[in-house]
Every structure is written in structure tokens, then in C-alpha cells.
Design a protein around this motif. Structure first.
Motif, PDB file in Angstrom:
ATOM      1  N   GLU A   1       0.533  -9.925   3.419  1.00  0.00           N
ATOM      2  CA  GLU A   1       1.366 -11.127   3.500  1.00  0.00           C
ATOM      3  C   GLU A   1       2.531 -11.092   2.501  1.00  0.00           C
TER       4      GLU A   1
ATOM      5  N   HIS B   1       1.257 -16.676  -3.977  1.00  0.00           N
ATOM      6  CA  HIS B   1       0.583 -17.144  -2.763  1.00  0.00           C
ATOM      7  C   HIS B   1      -0.912 -17.102  -3.031  1.00  0.00           C
TER       8      HIS B   1
ATOM      9  N   HIS C   1      -4.927 -19.488  -2.147  1.00  0.00           N
ATOM     10  CA  HIS C   1      -5.654 -20.304  -1.165  1.00  0.00           C
ATOM     11  C   HIS C   1      -6.484 -21.381  -1.882  1.00  0.00           C
TER      12      HIS C   1
ATOM     13  N   LEU D   1      -2.097 -15.688   9.513  1.00  0.00           N
ATOM     14  CA  LEU D   1      -1.573 -14.932   8.382  1.00  0.00           C
ATOM     15  C   LEU D   1      -0.087 -14.616   8.564  1.00  0.00           C
TER      16      LEU D   1
ATOM     17  N   HIS E   1      -4.825 -22.610   5.325  1.00  0.00           N
ATOM     18  CA  HIS E   1      -4.620 -21.272   4.779  1.00  0.00           C
ATOM     19  C   HIS E   1      -4.366 -21.299   3.273  1.00  0.00           C
TER      20      HIS E   1
HETATM   21 ZN   LIG Z   1      -2.940 -15.932   2.517  1.00  0.00          ZN
END
Ligand SMILES: [Zn+2]
Length: 236
Positions: free
Chosen positions: A79, A98, A100, A136, A161
């Protein structure tokens, strides 16, 4: 006097460990930092590395325009496109995370927008935009789409996500990432008490932002998390 060259591998490895120690990294999150000497290059932890024991050897350079890692070795996270798209669109962004985090994700699942409710999260926009797609971000096109939803803001939630948080530098993005989840937790607790919640409105944000977006705020918060990590033996 020649400036000391920044060791990005070490910088990213320490940042990831500190974020993990603060409960804000998750097993497949990533931290990207832009190279000050070549704005087309970012440094990021590898796809397969353990975020809990990350070392400088697990950090790699990535060519933003070409869309591939530089040199041979472990690949970038699948990602990585979120970071590269945002760095391409936003010259003011030099670091992004990034991850979660569960309260941010829970709010997105409930269809509730993340909003700044805690003054220390006044860096957030009045309503944090949501990328309303739980899959994703594994292509350049999807990375571009996330970057467009982020706009000129500091964070975007990805439904079901995670989040991506951006800052002018690594201190700012570490502090903001931890605080974004703290804010989400407070928002969730407050909302569960059953009354309409009071958020920080535009006027509040205008008053608080200069302090919350200052370099000393970012350094103080990140220094705190670094010292917690150090006393736990997570970093030296
Ligand atoms: Zn992710």
C-alpha cells in the motif's frame, strides 16, 4: 559547517518502533519520510518486516515518480501508493503514517465521521474525510484517489481499514498519529454516553491550531513517546 546527513533508515526504524510502543502502528502499518535532498524519494519500512523489532536494515528508498523501490532487497509495503500519491500532490508533506487503529476504524464502520473533539487534536479538519472503500490501496490509481480525498487536510480515514495521517516532518506525524487515535477513542466514549457530543468547531480550531501545529508541540509529544519507548527498552 556542513550539515549532518540524515540517516533515514535509522529515523524510520526508530519512528516505527516508537509508534508501535505507543499502540499506534499495528502489525502492517507503515511510516514514510521524504528525502530532503531528493523530494522524489521517500524512505519506508519494508513489507515483510516486523514492526515491533524493525531495524535500519528493514527500511528502503522508494522512487515516487517511477513507482518502485530503489535498488534490490525487500519490497515496499503493497500500500505504498498512498504515501507516494500524497507526497507527489502535497509538497508540504514530508512524512506520513498509514495504520489500522481500532477506534478510528470502528467509527468508520459505524459510518460516523472522525471529528476533532479533544483540543490536542486541533490539527484535524472539522470533519475528517473518509475514503468510502474498504479494499487495500495496492495500485497507483487507488493511491491517487486517497490523496484526492485527503485534499489539503492532515488525515483521512479509510472505511473498515485504517487511517493515513500526514505532517511536515517525522515529529509531527508521529505525534499526530497517536493523537488521532486518542481523539477517536474519546469521540467513541463520548458518543456512547447517549447525548449529542460537542466537537471542536471552526472557531475553536482557529484559536487552538497555531499551538497544536507548532514544532515544539510536535517535539514535546514525540519526545514523550520516545522516552516511554526508551524506558521499555524498545529503542536505545
Ligand atoms: Zn492498510
Amino acid at each position: 559547517v556542513q550539515a549532518t546527513k540524515i540517516d533515514y533508515r535509522d529515523l524510520v526504524a526508530r519512528g516505527v518502533r516508537v509508534l508501535n510502543s505507543a499502540g499506534a502502528m499495528h502489525m502492517s502499518g507503515h511510516l514514510a519520510v521524504r528525502d530532503a535532498e531528493d523530494p522524489n524519494v521517500l524512505w519506508i519500512n519494508s513489507r515483510i518486516s516486523s514492526r515491533s523489532t524493525l531495524t535500519a536494515a528493514d527500511v528502503l528508498p522508494y522512487d515516487i515518480r517511477a513507482g518502485r523501490r530503489i535498488g534490490a532487497g525487500d519490497e515496499a509495503p503493497s500500500e505504498v501508493h498512498m504515501h507516494s500519491a500524497i507526497f507527489a500532490l502535497r509538497p508540504d508533506v514530508n512524512a506520513s503514517v498509514h495504520t489500522h487503529p481500532e477506534y478510528c476504524v470502528a467509527l468508520s464502520i459505524a459510518g460516523i465521521a472522525l471529528q476533532p473533539v479533544f483540543v490536542a487534536a486541533a490539527f484535524l479538519p472539522e470533519i475528517v474525510p473518509t475514503f468510502d472503500d474498504p479494499n487495500l490501496i495496492q495500485t497507483r490509481e487507488r493511491g491517487d484517489a486517497v490523496a484526492r480525498v485527503l485534499g489539503d487536510g492532515s488525515a483521512v480515514t479509510l472505511r473498515g481499514h485504517g487511517v493515513i495521517v500526514v505532517g511536515g516532518g517525522i515529529d509531527e506525524v508521529v505525534a499526530r498519529t497517536v493523537m488521532t487515535e486518542e481523539n477517536a477513542r474519546l469521540q467513541t466514549i463520548a458518543a456512547s454516553l447517549g447525548k449529542p457530543i460537542k466537537v471542536l468547531g471552526a472557531a475553536d480550531l482557529a484559536i487552538s491550531r497555531p499551538e497544536i501545529c507548532s514544532p515544539h508541540w510536535a517535539r514535546k509529544h514525540t519526545h514523550y513517546h520516545e522516552e516511554v519507548a526508551r524506558t521499555r527498552g524498545v529503542i536505545t
